[in-house]
Structure formats: C-alpha cells, structure tokens
Design an enzyme around this catalytic site. Structure first.
Site, PDB file in Angstrom:
ATOM      1  N   ILE A 105       5.293  17.681  46.590  1.00  0.00           N
ATOM      2  CA  ILE A 105       4.600  16.438  46.952  1.00  0.00           C
ATOM      3  C   ILE A 105       5.712  15.403  47.125  1.00  0.00           C
ATOM      4  CG2 ILE A 105       4.253  15.854  44.487  1.00  0.00           C
ATOM      5  CD1 ILE A 105       1.728  14.360  45.220  1.00  0.00           C
ATOM      6  N   SER A 106       5.635  14.617  48.181  1.00  0.00           N
ATOM      7  CA  SER A 106       6.686  13.642  48.465  1.00  0.00           C
ATOM      8  C   SER A 106       6.739  12.550  47.404  1.00  0.00           C
ATOM      9  CB  SER A 106       6.452  13.001  49.833  1.00  0.00           C
ATOM     10  OG  SER A 106       6.300  13.982  50.828  1.00  0.00           O
ATOM     11  N   LYS A 107       7.908  11.940  47.244  1.00  0.00           N
ATOM     12  CA  LYS A 107       8.076  10.812  46.323  1.00  0.00           C
ATOM     13  C   LYS A 107       7.196   9.657  46.774  1.00  0.00           C
ATOM     14  CE  LYS A 107      12.389   9.487  45.551  1.00  0.00           C
ATOM     15  NZ  LYS A 107      13.864   9.435  45.449  1.00  0.00           N
TER      16      LYS A 107
END
Ligand code: SAH
Length: 264
Positions: free
Chosen positions: A107-109
């Site tokens: 999951i992206s930052k």
C-alpha cells in the site's frame, strides 16, 4: 502545548483495553485525556470508533509536508487506512510508510498518495471528472480518489488483490468507484477519455495506451524508471496533454513496485 497521544499505537495494546484513559474528573468534555486511546485497542473493539484522532494527526503531518489542497486533506482524513491493511499492521496504518498487502505488493505511503492526488487536482476547482488508476492493490488510494472525482476506474492485474480490494471497499459503498481485473498497461479504453490517470506501479516508460486515453487538458501522474540513473531508480513524472501536445515534468525520486504486464 498539549501532550501528543502515543503514536504510533503499540501492538501490545491489541491484546486488551487500555488502562488509564478515562478522562480526569472535571475534564470529561474538555481537554482530551492524557493517554489517548491507542488505535490497536480501538480496532480490537471492532469498529473504527476513535481512529479519527490518529488520522487527523496524519493529516496534520501531511499538511506539514506541504500538502495544501483542502479536498485532498479532507479525503485523507476520511478514508480509514487501517481498514486496508492486515490486522497485524493496524498499529502502523497511520505512519507515513508503505506496508505489505500480500502477493509481494505494498500500500502506498499516505504522503505519496496525497502528493499524487494533489498533482492530479492542480488547477481543478471542484471534483475531477473521470479518473483511471492503474494498480488497485488493496484499494486504499482508489477510495481516496473516489472522494476527489466523479468517476473512478481502478484496474489490478493480480486476482488476489482485486478480490481483496473489493472486500476492503465494501463497507464504503462507493457507487462511483469501478474495480476492474486486467492488465492496466493497456489502460481501460471503455472508460476513456480520462481527465486524470494515476499509476501506482512504475515501468520503464509510460505506455502509449495511457497517453491515448488521456483527455486533452488531462494530466497523468506515474512513477517511471529514470533511464540515466541506476537500475530501479524511479522518479515521479507528470504528463499534461495540452491542445499543443504533451508536456512532461520530472519530479522527485519515488519508490514503487514494478509495473508488470499480463494478469495473474
Ligand atoms: N494504490 C494501491 C497501491 C498498490 S501497489 C493501494 O493503495 O494499495 C501497485 C499495484 O499495481 C500492485 O497491486 C500491482 O499488482 C499492480 N500492478 C502492477 N502492474 C500492473 C498492471 N499492468 N495492471 C494493473 N495493475 C498492476
């Protein structure tokens, strides 16, 4: 200055109710209790109850990092990121870090999600029109986008994650978000043209299909491997499709999972 709540919540709080977070007498409705409810304990009670405080802390940090778009900050404040990660990771859900979501993906930052969303919205007064996201993953960014656009198409090449995203998103009932299973390298012609295209995985170049499916006046934001730098180095690239042609801007270095072709 107010004392900061323990952040991030510690994993050992997952085991049971926190002690000592009852408000001091006489302060029931005023100052927040000295020991804020740790996210882990809140989540172990079943619902998001109080995760909003931790999320607001995250939003404050995003603003501190330079995110100014009020709509983006509000969307980041309303989507519950902890619902998109495994239960063992909920205590890290509001840290500015990418986290594993299975099948070797992440999951992206939050900082990157907000940055890219802000870039997509630059110069747009209200909500965006139709948006295409390549790389649904766990569905978190798709949920954020759905609050910023009238229509969102999000495509994922891994069946396991496509299914996971559907499960993760069910509770939100986002009627304007369409999850697709397929190879996003080809974009999604049926929904085109898109006013915004965003990729959550980085390739060596931006596929021509994405450019073709971008509306005139539209903007594409994607991580792209920078040819001149060491292998694996990526930069955030913005492509504007103007009536006069394409305008490309290369921004900061980023680190995304690779864009792959085919489905699995
Ligand atoms: N936006 C996601 C980030 C997921 S990571 C989130 O919020 O969780 C990027 C995702 O891109 C991975 O799930 C990966 O499987 C997917 N991906 C990589 N290449 C792809 C392609 N060609 N088409 C569709 N999805 C792709």
């Amino acid at each position: 200055m107010k004392e900061r709540p323990p952040f991030p919540a510690r994993l050992d709080f997952l085991a049971g109710k926190p002690k000592g977070n009852r408000p001091a007498p006489g302060h029931a409705h005023s100052a927040p209790s000295q020991v804020a409810k740790p996210l882990g304990s809140v989540l172990s009670q079943g619902v998001g109850l109080d995760s909003s405080a931790v999320r607001m802390n995250m939003v404050k940090k995003l603003a501190g990092q330079g995110v100014t778009d009020a709509l983006v900050l509000s969307a980041m404040g309303s989507i519950e990121r902890h619902r998109f990660v495994d239960s063992a990771l909920v205590n890290q859900a509001y840290e500015d870090t990418s986290l594993p979501i299975g099948l070797g993906q992440t999951i992206s930052k939050p900082g990157v999600v907000a940055r890219m969303a802000e870039l997509l919205r630059q110069g747009t007064a209200g909500k965006l029109g139709r948006v295409l996201e390549i790389g649904t993953g766990c569905g978190y960014q798709a949920a954020v986008l759905s609050l910023l656009a009238h229509e969102v198409y999000s495509i994922e090449r891994l069946r396991g994650l496509h299914d996971k995203a559907r499960d993760n998103l069910r509770h939100l009932r986002l009627a304007n978000l369409h999850l697709l299973f397929g190879d996003g390298m080809a974009g999604y012609a049926k929904g085109a043209p898109y006013v915004a295209i965003i990729a959550a995985a980085g390739g060596e170049a931006v596929p021509q299909a994405w450019i073709d499916q971008l509306a005139v006046g539209g903007r594409l934001v994607a991580p792209v491997s920078a040819g001149s730098t060491a292998a694996g180095q990526q930069a955030l690239v913005v492509i504007d499709k103007t009536p006069q042609g394409l305008r490309q801007t290369v921004l900061e270095a980023v680190h995304f999972v690779p864009l792959k072709s085919g489905v699995a």
